[in-house]
Enzyme design. Structure first.
Site, short mmCIF file in Angstrom:
data_model
loop_
_atom_site.label_atom_id
_atom_site.label_comp_id
_atom_site.label_asym_id
_atom_site.label_seq_id
_atom_site.Cartn_x
_atom_site.Cartn_y
_atom_site.Cartn_z
N ASP A 10 1.19 7.48 3.73
CA ASP A 10 0.44 6.83 2.64
C ASP A 10 -1.03 7.17 2.84
O ASP A 10 -1.44 7.64 3.90
CB ASP A 10 0.66 5.31 2.69
CG ASP A 10 -0.14 4.59 1.62
OD1 ASP A 10 -0.17 5.09 0.47
OD2 ASP A 10 -0.76 3.56 1.92
N SER A 11 -1.82 6.87 1.82
CA SER A 11 -3.26 7.08 1.95
C SER A 11 -3.86 6.13 2.99
O SER A 11 -4.99 6.33 3.41
CB SER A 11 -3.92 6.85 0.60
OG SER A 11 -3.59 5.56 0.13
N CYS A 73 2.99 6.59 -1.04
CA CYS A 73 1.82 6.39 -1.89
C CYS A 73 2.15 6.73 -3.36
O CYS A 73 2.61 7.84 -3.65
CB CYS A 73 0.72 7.31 -1.37
SG CYS A 73 -0.80 7.27 -2.32
N GLU A 152 -7.51 -4.83 1.09
CA GLU A 152 -8.05 -4.35 2.37
C GLU A 152 -8.98 -5.38 2.99
O GLU A 152 -9.14 -5.44 4.20
CB GLU A 152 -8.77 -3.03 2.16
CG GLU A 152 -7.84 -2.04 1.51
CD GLU A 152 -7.84 -0.68 2.14
OE1 GLU A 152 -8.92 -0.25 2.53
OE2 GLU A 152 -6.75 -0.09 2.22
N HIS A 186 -0.39 -1.24 -2.21
CA HIS A 186 -1.09 -2.46 -1.79
C HIS A 186 -0.66 -3.71 -2.57
O HIS A 186 -0.86 -4.83 -2.11
CB HIS A 186 -2.60 -2.30 -1.99
CG HIS A 186 -3.25 -1.38 -1.01
ND1 HIS A 186 -2.84 -0.07 -0.83
CD2 HIS A 186 -4.27 -1.58 -0.14
CE1 HIS A 186 -3.62 0.48 0.09
NE2 HIS A 186 -4.48 -0.41 0.52
N1 DGL Z 1 -1.66 4.20 -1.63
C1 DGL Z 1 -2.27 4.19 -2.92
C2 DGL Z 1 -1.21 4.07 -4.01
O1 DGL Z 1 -0.11 3.62 -3.78
C3 DGL Z 1 -3.26 3.05 -3.07
C4 DGL Z 1 -4.50 3.18 -2.24
C5 DGL Z 1 -5.35 4.39 -2.58
O2 DGL Z 1 -5.94 4.47 -3.67
O3 DGL Z 1 -5.40 5.28 -1.72
O4 DGL Z 1 -1.46 4.47 -5.12
#
Ligand code: DGL
Length: 268
Positions: A10-11, A73, A152, A186
């Site tokens: 994930d990011s 993600c 966060e 999130h």
């Molecule tokens: N992980 C990203 C998503 O599910 C959310 C957080 C980000 O913008 O990196 O879209």
């Protein structure tokens, strides 16, 4: 038997919501998790950058001898899934299709809401996925860029979270949707607050659980499961501070995480 781990990325930390569902549904499997917190958020970046980051994340995971990849993600799934499937010879699970399919199964009045990052919503990927299953469904989408920083910051359930959620979601509520897809890693953490704003009659779709079900199916049908007599191993990697990762991961997963390692992701 295939004892190699599942690779999840994930990011940042949000993808741990997907890891959590996978480990609860398939507790026999080992998992390697990479959170690209050093370069997050992805949701406000361009397509080129999102694809570049996704490919680097996958190359790192492939170095860990994994048997399949889970793009936890939504933003990376929205922009890169097709390219990833085309460029890497390994089973890949993404998050958009499972969440969309669950929403279509759930809706009674054929009005579905989608929320996600700015990048995910402007890609139109959820609308496409839903209309390919049932094109009579009305889809209303809304980017909620302040949700990720709220999560966060740990503000999941306070007055400020409530006000922000209200601001974004009241227009969707007014459209009369009966199902809302939490199209971002999130957002499950804001579930209680979202529920308070939307009311009990709107069903929330947590893509993380749906993704875990797809992972289980792919393991049964394509790769094979682990030897259940061997204890599963979970390894965690981050591109940012290990301490920060461990502290947030421990509270998110409800268990102590001590073994995270830092990765120089630009090398991949
Ligand atoms: N992980 C990203 C998503 O599910 C959310 C957080 C980000 O913008 O990196 O879209």
């Amino acid at each position: 038997m295939d004892n190699r781990p599942i690779g999840v990325f994930d990011s940042g930390l949000g993808g741990l919501t997907v890891l959590k569902e996978i480990t609860e549904l398939i507790p026999t499997e080992s998992v390697v998790y990479f959170g690209d917190s050093g370069r997050a958020p992805y949701g406000i970046k361009s397509k080129e950058t999102i694809v570049k980051y996704t490919f680097q994340d996958i190359r790192f995971l492939l170095n860990q001898d994994i048997k399949m990849i889970v793009i936890a993600c939504n933003t990376a799934s929205a922009y890169s899934y097709g390219l990833v499937k085309h460029n890497f010879d390994i089973p890949v699970v993404e998050v958009v299709q499972p969440g969309s399919a669950a929403a279509v199964r759930e809706t009674r009045n054929n009005k579905i809401g989608i929320i996600g990052t700015t990048a995910t919503i402007s890609s139109g990927v959820y609308e496409k996925a839903i209309s390919s299953i049932d094109n009579s469904i009305e889809v209303y989408s809304k980017a909620c860029p302040l949700f990720v920083p709220l999560v966060e910051e740990g503000w999941w359930d306070n007055d400020i979270a409530y006000r922000v959620v209200e601001e974004y979601l009241i227009p969707l509520k007014e459209k009369g949707i009966d199902t809302l897809v939490l199209g971002c890693t999130h957002y499950p953490l804001l579930k209680n607050t979202i529920e308070k704003v939307m009311g009990e009659e709107v069903k929330l779709i947590n893509s993380a659980l749906e993704v875990a079900k797809v992972v289980d199916r792919v393991i049964k049908e394509t790769v094979s499961g682990r030897d259940e007599k061997i204890k599963p191993v979970y390894r965690y990697y981050t591109s940012d501070s290990v301490e920060k990762f461990e502290s947030l991961a421990s509270s998110l997963l409800n268990k102590e995480i001590h073994s995270a390692e830092k990765v120089d992701i630009e090398k991949y």
